[in-house]
Design an enzyme around this catalytic site. Sequence first.
Site, PDB file in Angstrom:
ATOM      1  CD  GLU A  47      -3.304  -0.817   1.860  1.00 23.34           C
ATOM      2  OE1 GLU A  47      -3.573   0.355   2.189  1.00 23.34           O
ATOM      3  OE2 GLU A  47      -4.017  -1.786   2.167  1.00 23.34           O
ATOM      4  CG  HIS A 296      -1.898  -3.813   8.388  1.00 26.02           C
ATOM      5  ND1 HIS A 296      -1.901  -5.145   8.052  1.00 26.02           N
ATOM      6  CD2 HIS A 296      -3.086  -3.322   7.964  1.00 26.02           C
ATOM      7  CE1 HIS A 296      -3.040  -5.445   7.444  1.00 26.02           C
ATOM      8  NE2 HIS A 296      -3.768  -4.352   7.377  1.00 26.02           N
TER       9      HIS A 296
END
Length: 430
Positions: A47, A296
């Site tokens: 990402e 995350h």
Amino acid sequence: MSDQELTILTLNCWGLKFVSKNRRERVVAIADELSHTEEYDIVTLQELWVYTDFEYVRESVAKYLPYAKFFYSGALGAGLAIFSRFPIVATEIQPYSLNGAPIDVAGGDWFVGKAAASVIIVHPILKEVQVFNTHLYAKGGEDGPEHNRAHRLVNAWEFAKLARRAAELGRYVIAAGDFNSIPTTLPMTVIREHADLKDSWLVTHPFSNTPSDVTPSPQEAIDDFGVTADSPINSYSAGKGLDATARRFCGKRLDYIFYRQPHSYNPAELPVLHCKESRVMFTHEVPGTPFSYSDHFGLKSVLQIQTPGALPSSSDASSEPSEISQACITKMTQALSSCYRFSKYRAQKELALFVLCLMLLITIAVASTWFPYPWLNPIFIVFAVFLTWLGTTMLYEGYVYGQWECNALMNVVEELEVYAQGLELQSRHQ
């Protein structure tokens, strides 16, 4: 840093432009953190969508990670990047055949073209090592019918084939990324069994997959069970509506670092990779801010390179081929077949809606000639434009994407059938 060890970090950066909160500040903080540690040999990021963000990270770590690759895929990019201390001699990206539907604009998986990216590095001891970085399809969760995760299953099968093929070519394999699956799910079983990949976290925490009736504390979930997502400690997860699995275990383990030896090799002649340490990283907040580095946490693993013959009985050095069980193949086939039937049904409904839009457009075109109130014409024009858009979308979604999805599902189903037949033939000749 020693050539006798490989230290690997993987992190989902959550770096979608205009959407991810505090994106630029977090990317700068991630780059600064990486530049100050200088302990990693390989870093895989997911990402990292914006190329200028990649450039910033690359410049920050160039002193000790001089080799880097940013991968392109789909309309918006794969968001995958790999940084290495060792020379990169080859690169490849393989987009997954299924990544959600184009009509799911909010999900966006179809537009970014999620993929398996890889580089081949030349290590002074191991020689060629193929390093994979991936991000699997997100939707589907862990609960409910398996066909809800059919696209992720297809991703897992295609990824496992790539990793297995790399090992069959005589390379060591390291595979890291955000697999969007907890360890006990079918996609992870497929990856571990078909590609014969060792889960670095399980090697160093062998009991972390054991079910427990006691809910761990958030810190225990991180330290003992490798939770990297949906943790109450993460500022972007705290207070967010989480599913039952995340609430019960104070998060999920979705990020992994796998490794394996070359296929059919003699551990007495070649070095052996063995994970000696694995822990969750980037759990603290960005200094001076109230937010985390990402939604995350990161994962770090240290792979020890053991000299030939040092551990002849080690499970890491096993040269026995690993295959998917028949029960797993059956479960996969059933899930993909169910998704195939649902896809056919959905495509028929979308094409029926296209026909309805077409008929309404014809009706409006004919009726507008006889309608006595001219002031209503602008309303009919707007309605006609809407019907044109809707009809075109349904035609594309129902026919083009409908055929696309069904063909991709059928390909994997038939591959699994042939694979099962091959296993049966092998068992007969043993």
